[in-house]
Design a protein around this motif. Structure first.
Motif, PDB file in Angstrom:
ATOM      1  N   GLU A 112       6.546  -3.107   3.877  1.00  0.00           N
ATOM      2  CA  GLU A 112       6.040  -3.832   2.702  1.00  0.00           C
ATOM      3  C   GLU A 112       4.735  -4.548   3.014  1.00  0.00           C
ATOM      4  OE1 GLU A 112      10.370  -4.674   0.574  1.00  0.00           O
ATOM      5  OE2 GLU A 112       9.387  -6.283   1.720  1.00  0.00           O
ATOM      6  N   ALA A 113       4.664  -5.118   4.214  1.00  0.00           N
ATOM      7  CA  ALA A 113       3.442  -5.834   4.594  1.00  0.00           C
ATOM      8  C   ALA A 113       2.254  -4.875   4.676  1.00  0.00           C
ATOM      9  CB  ALA A 113       3.644  -6.550   5.926  1.00  0.00           C
ATOM     10  N   ALA A 114       2.508  -3.685   5.209  1.00  0.00           N
ATOM     11  CA  ALA A 114       1.431  -2.692   5.304  1.00  0.00           C
ATOM     12  C   ALA A 114       0.994  -2.259   3.904  1.00  0.00           C
ATOM     13  CB  ALA A 114       1.895  -1.487   6.118  1.00  0.00           C
ATOM     14  N   GLN A 115       1.976  -2.043   3.034  1.00  0.00           N
ATOM     15  CA  GLN A 115       1.650  -1.650   1.657  1.00  0.00           C
ATOM     16  C   GLN A 115       0.894  -2.766   0.937  1.00  0.00           C
ATOM     17  OE1 GLN A 115       1.902   1.314   0.110  1.00  0.00           O
ATOM     18  NE2 GLN A 115       0.850   0.312  -1.595  1.00  0.00           N
ATOM     19  N   ALA A 116       1.264  -4.018   1.246  1.00  0.00           N
ATOM     20  CA  ALA A 116       0.609  -5.155   0.588  1.00  0.00           C
ATOM     21  C   ALA A 116      -0.885  -5.182   0.905  1.00  0.00           C
ATOM     22  CB  ALA A 116       1.268  -6.464   1.014  1.00  0.00           C
ATOM     23  N   GLN A 117      -1.232  -4.738   2.117  1.00  0.00           N
ATOM     24  CA  GLN A 117      -2.664  -4.727   2.465  1.00  0.00           C
ATOM     25  C   GLN A 117      -3.437  -3.708   1.626  1.00  0.00           C
ATOM     26  OE1 GLN A 117      -2.886  -4.346   6.764  1.00  0.00           O
ATOM     27  NE2 GLN A 117      -2.910  -6.572   6.965  1.00  0.00           N
ATOM     28  N   ILE A 118      -2.797  -2.588   1.352  1.00  0.00           N
ATOM     29  CA  ILE A 118      -3.438  -1.589   0.484  1.00  0.00           C
ATOM     30  C   ILE A 118      -3.592  -2.161  -0.926  1.00  0.00           C
ATOM     31  CG2 ILE A 118      -3.144   0.673  -0.616  1.00  0.00           C
ATOM     32  CD1 ILE A 118      -3.741   1.115   2.233  1.00  0.00           C
TER      33      ILE A 118
END
Ligand code: FE2
Ligand code: FE2
Lengths: 235, 387
Positions: A112-118
């Protein structure tokens, strides 16, 4: 043009890498002075930073000039494990996360954190006026990461093995990037040159975009975002 | 409606690395966030930025005034929700003192403290009614933000100017100190080209004579406004500077209270006012000053506090979009300056410094409570000390 530009970019990259390598946080990690929480925060941040590499490469593929497109496409396929090596890089990062003891919840957090950066990249008001400038800035950052990894990835991997006790098979991502990225880093610089020529970006604008992209140390920002408070108390 | 709970967060949010070295004397934000909770459970957020060299308030004295004077007043009031009345009248009815006993404190007015509570009340009362501040202060136009260049070295200043130009910002303000002013403005003008609007801010560093000489020396770089060249004091002195130079003078530290505004207008001391919410005491007092300015034909700039969070940025955005005509606007740097801003969605402007009016209930920003906890140096909970 080529003679003047490459050293300019390489100097920036070298400065970024040197500041990272000499930062107290890197030194603590490498010398085994960091706490287990710091090692885990670092692993989390590193995975978060690189999990979305395929997406970022797909963006760069979309804006790449014809000369650079095949190379970027190859990197993208390699990242996804769709080339001859057939090793999916995000899977290697989950291997690392698992070895570091991240349970299901933590791994979901990570995704989720990685997706949040996108998502943030897409929702932040755009400061650049055109896609060509944004594309250049992203290309410079990605290439700079490859440049750094080709020089420091194996040292980071060794530190995690020695001081955090991670088994060798969980550290394949580092092994892979230290060797692979020597080639990638050079090819990345070729892509930057091709990009600049294709979009007819002037040297002065390149200088400003370099300055904007590297106004903070990108490695410290991405890998150690939450660590300063932890590290400072122990220094 | 009654306010039943107040929490004060004295924050310290670090600046992003690139600015930490260039924003003079400060490497982190030192805002105070006021969180109020109404009896229906609605929560509102306000922000105060205490500046000893502007209003005389410090973080400590601001917190103390909030606890001693503002919280009892707020607690004792039964608030009527906004029902479509005139904005200034409604804001004036919020019953917030800003003029405690200042005889021994050296405080001009407790405006930052008042601003913090006023914005929190406005946010809370409007949210409770499901109303956006934009309904009280209907936006008339999008807002164009300026870049502000604070770097101490000329080289650093040029770097910042080029960044802002790359971002398409049409206006820039340059901080000057009396050291290498000509060199600085010449280098910046050369870097940004003739189209860019440039203005300067002296933060009161000059004497009357030096201010006049500096304006003279900088005129060739086409300066659109010179802000607060001389220290706060007799408006007649500022009038002397304005009389001797063609560059429009703008009052900043000289303009804190309504009485200041009246005296500046009376003395024909300047052609511009810098309106800053935390400096002027919040939306109500600032709008009152804006009315005076408009009637007197004084240009208005909506200014900001360096290091302000999304709360003050949002309020400033509403003010700037509402005022019929502003010459320049500053603020909304958000995560361009702060390592993390408090709002869930980014507040900062985009290309060309443009930002749209905010539409959500209250001030229109969602504040993340976990970040208040994360960056708080001090948390004061006032609900338990009820009278
Ligand atoms: Fe990879
Ligand atoms: Fe100012």
């Amino acid at each position: 043009m080529a003679q003047a530009i490459r050293p300019l970019i390489e100097t920036q990259y070298a400065n970024q890498v040197q500041a990272f390598e000499r930062s107290p946080w890197f030194q603590r990690l490498e010398q085994g002075q960091a706490s287990p929480q710091e090692y885990d925060a670092f692993v989390f941040n590193l995975c978060q930073t690189h999990l979305k590499s395929p997406q970022i490469l797909a963006f760069l593929y979309a804006v790449a000039p014809p000369e650079a497109a095949p190379q970027i496409k190859h990197n993208l396929l390699e990242e996804l494990g769709l080339d001859e090596a057939a090793i999916c890089h995000p899977d290697l990062l989950y291997l690392l996360a698992t070895a570091a003891g991240f349970d299901r919840d933590r791994q979901t957090n990570l995704a989720e954190a990685a997706q949040a950066q996108i998502r943030q990249l897409c929702t932040d008001p755009l400061l650049f006026g055109t896609m060509q400038e944004l594309g250049l800035s992203v290309l410079l950052e990605v290439t700079c990461f490859e440049w750094m990894l080709s020089r420091l990835a194996s040292r980071i991997g060794k530190a995690l093995a020695a001081h955090r006790g991670l088994p060798p098979e969980s550290l394949t991502w580092f092994h892979h990037h230290s060797e692979v990225d020597i080639r990638h880093a050079e090819e990345g610089l070729d892509s930057v040159e091709q990009y600049l020529a294709y979009y007819e970006i002037e040297a002065e604008d390149l200088e400003t975009i370099l300055d904007i992209t590297f106004r903070e140390n990108i490695f410290i920002k991405r890998y150690f975002a939450d660590l300063p408070a932890l590290a400072e108390t122990a220094l | 409606m009654k306010i039943v709970d107040a929490t004060l967060f004295a924050l310290q949010i670090p600046f992003v690395e690139a600015f930490a070295h260039s924003v003079r004397s400060r490497s982190s934000s030192d805002s105070i966030v006021v969180r109020l909770q109404a009896d229906d459970g609605t929560v509102g957020y306000g922000e105060a930025v205490a500046r000893p060299y502007v209003t005389g308030e410090t973080v400590a004295s601001c917190l103390e005034f909030m606890e001693r004077a503002l919280w009892p007043a707020v607690q004792a009031t039964d608030y009527a929700p906004w029902a479509g009345q005139d904005a200034i009248a409604w804001l004036g009815s919020l019953a917030l003192p800003s003029d405690g006993d200042n005889s021994t404190t050296g405080v001009v007015a407790w405006n930052a403290a008042r601003c913090g509570f006023e914005l929190a009340l406005v946010d809370c009362l409007l949210k409770s009614a499901g109303v956006s501040l934009g309904e009280l202060l209907p936006p008339r136009h999008p807002v164009t933000y300026s870049g502000v260049i604070t770097a101490s070295s000329v080289e650093g200043a040029v770097k910042h100017a080029k960044r802002f130009k790359q971002f398409g910002l049409p206006h820039m303000k340059v901080k000057i100190t009396g050291e290498a002013d000509r060199e600085r403005l010449a280098a910046i003008r050369a870097a940004v080209g003739p189209e860019m609007s440039l203005r300067v801010d002296g933060n009161g560093a000059y004497s009357v004579e030096d201010a006049i000489a500096t304006c003279e020396a900088l005129a060739e770089f086409h300066i659109d406004s010179a802000e607060q060249m001389i220290p706060r004091g007799d408006p007649q002195e500022l009038a002397t500077v304005q009389g001797a130079t063609a560059i429009p003078q703008m009052a900043d530290e000289s303009l804190i209270t309504r009485a200041d505004a009246e005296a500046l207008i009376e003395a024909k001391a300047c052609r511009g006012f810098n309106l800053r919410l935390s400096k002027c005491g919040g939306l109500g007092p600032t709008l009152a000053i804006a009315e005076l300015a408009q009637a007197a034909g004084i240009q208005m700039q909506v200014g900001c506090q360096v290091g302000e969070t999304a709360i003050l940025s949002a309020a400033g955005r509403h003010l700037a979009a509402y005022l019929p005509e502003i010459s320049f606007c500053e603020g909304s740097y958000g995560s361009l300056l702060l390592r993390e801003d408090l709002s869930r969605r980014p507040i900062h402007f985009g290309h060309q410094g443009l930002a749209k009016p905010l539409k959500g209930p209250g001030l229109g920003v969602e504040i993340q409570d976990d970040l208040l906890e994360k960056y708080a140096q001090q948390v004061i909970s006032l609900s338990a000390k009820a009278v």
